[in-house]
Design a protein around this motif. Structure first.
Motif, short mmCIF file in Angstrom:
data_model
loop_
_atom_site.label_atom_id
_atom_site.label_comp_id
_atom_site.label_asym_id
_atom_site.label_seq_id
_atom_site.Cartn_x
_atom_site.Cartn_y
_atom_site.Cartn_z
N GLU A 7 0.70 -1.38 -0.17
CA GLU A 7 -0.21 0.11 0.41
C GLU A 7 0.81 1.09 0.12
OE1 GLU A 7 -0.44 -2.75 2.44
OE2 GLU A 7 -2.11 -4.20 1.22
N ASN A 8 2.04 1.40 0.66
CA ASN A 8 2.72 2.75 0.49
C ASN A 8 3.05 3.46 -1.04
OD1 ASN A 8 2.87 2.43 3.15
ND2 ASN A 8 4.80 0.92 3.38
N ARG A 9 3.05 2.24 -2.16
CA ARG A 9 3.72 2.21 -3.01
C ARG A 9 2.67 2.66 -4.12
NH1 ARG A 9 4.21 -2.82 -5.88
NH2 ARG A 9 5.53 -3.82 -3.56
N ASP A 10 1.49 3.06 -3.81
CA ASP A 10 0.25 3.09 -4.25
C ASP A 10 -0.49 4.62 -3.79
OD1 ASP A 10 0.28 1.59 -6.43
OD2 ASP A 10 -0.36 0.35 -5.19
N LYS A 11 0.22 5.02 -2.31
CA LYS A 11 -0.43 6.51 -1.76
C LYS A 11 -0.20 7.42 -2.94
CE LYS A 11 0.77 4.99 2.90
NZ LYS A 11 0.24 5.03 4.13
N SER A 12 0.21 7.74 -3.67
CA SER A 12 0.70 9.03 -4.16
C SER A 12 1.31 8.69 -5.29
CB SER A 12 1.38 10.47 -3.51
OG SER A 12 2.42 10.01 -2.95
N GLU A 13 1.13 9.76 -6.04
CA GLU A 13 1.66 9.53 -7.75
C GLU A 13 3.03 9.93 -7.13
OE1 GLU A 13 0.74 9.20 -10.63
OE2 GLU A 13 -0.97 9.06 -9.29
N ALA A 14 3.61 11.04 -6.69
CA ALA A 14 4.88 10.89 -5.66
C ALA A 14 5.63 9.49 -5.72
CB ALA A 14 5.24 11.70 -4.90
N SER A 15 5.04 8.43 -4.52
CA SER A 15 4.88 7.37 -4.67
C SER A 15 5.66 6.04 -5.14
CB SER A 15 4.65 6.94 -2.97
OG SER A 15 2.82 6.80 -3.92
N LYS A 16 4.01 6.19 -6.62
CA LYS A 16 4.38 5.55 -7.66
C LYS A 16 5.96 5.71 -8.33
CE LYS A 16 -1.28 5.54 -7.90
NZ LYS A 16 -2.06 5.76 -8.87
N ARG A 17 5.62 6.80 -8.38
CA ARG A 17 7.36 7.40 -9.21
C ARG A 17 8.89 6.85 -8.59
NH1 ARG A 17 4.03 12.57 -9.85
NH2 ARG A 17 5.69 12.91 -8.49
N LEU A 18 8.03 7.08 -6.95
CA LEU A 18 9.73 6.70 -6.87
C LEU A 18 9.93 5.23 -6.95
CD1 LEU A 18 11.60 7.33 -5.07
CD2 LEU A 18 10.60 6.68 -2.70
N TYR A 19 8.94 4.62 -6.78
CA TYR A 19 8.33 2.88 -6.54
C TYR A 19 9.66 2.75 -8.65
CZ TYR A 19 7.37 -2.01 -6.77
OH TYR A 19 7.77 -2.96 -6.29
N ALA A 20 8.77 3.52 -9.15
CA ALA A 20 9.16 2.77 -10.24
C ALA A 20 10.77 3.00 -10.59
CB ALA A 20 8.38 3.88 -11.60
N ARG A 21 10.98 4.50 -10.28
CA ARG A 21 12.68 4.74 -10.58
C ARG A 21 12.97 3.34 -9.47
NH1 ARG A 21 10.71 9.85 -9.14
NH2 ARG A 21 11.66 10.08 -7.07
N TYR A 22 12.91 2.99 -8.18
CA TYR A 22 14.02 2.03 -7.71
C TYR A 22 13.63 0.08 -8.72
CZ TYR A 22 15.50 4.39 -3.92
OH TYR A 22 16.40 5.82 -3.01
N GLU A 23 12.56 0.53 -9.21
CA GLU A 23 12.71 -0.63 -10.06
C GLU A 23 13.44 -0.54 -11.24
OE1 GLU A 23 11.04 -4.17 -9.40
OE2 GLU A 23 10.73 -3.44 -7.47
#
Length: 93
Positions: A7-23
């Protein structure tokens, strides 16, 4: 919410972008480690290139060590983002 919760990765657009960069970084490290080990393995067939092969195995091992480091760093950053969002919502109230 603790770290390593999806759920942490989907909290906001910024968290989605951060998750994608790390992936993307995690995948790049996977490829680099695989290439280092593959080339190192081939170089071990010739006695003249075993020194280089050994270094490629060391480099590949470093890349493999980076993988859990990237994941832990990502999860800590996502966790902190959630904490900041909670604080911001409280301040707005």
């Amino acid at each position: 919410m603790p770290i390593f919760y999806h759920e942490n990765r989907d909290k906001s657009e910024a968290s989605k972008r951060l998750y994608a960069r790390y992936e993307m970084a995690h995948t790049a490290v996977d490829f680099l480690a695989a290439i280092a080990f593959l080339v190192g393995s081939v170089l071990f067939f010739d006695d003249a290139t075993q020194y280089t092969a050994t270094w490629l195995f060391v480099i590949g091992s470093l890349f493999f060590a980076m993988k859990p480091t990237l994941r832990l760093t990502r999860e800590i950053r996502l966790y902190r983002m959630g904490k900041l969002d909670t604080l911001a919502k409280r301040a707005e109230s």
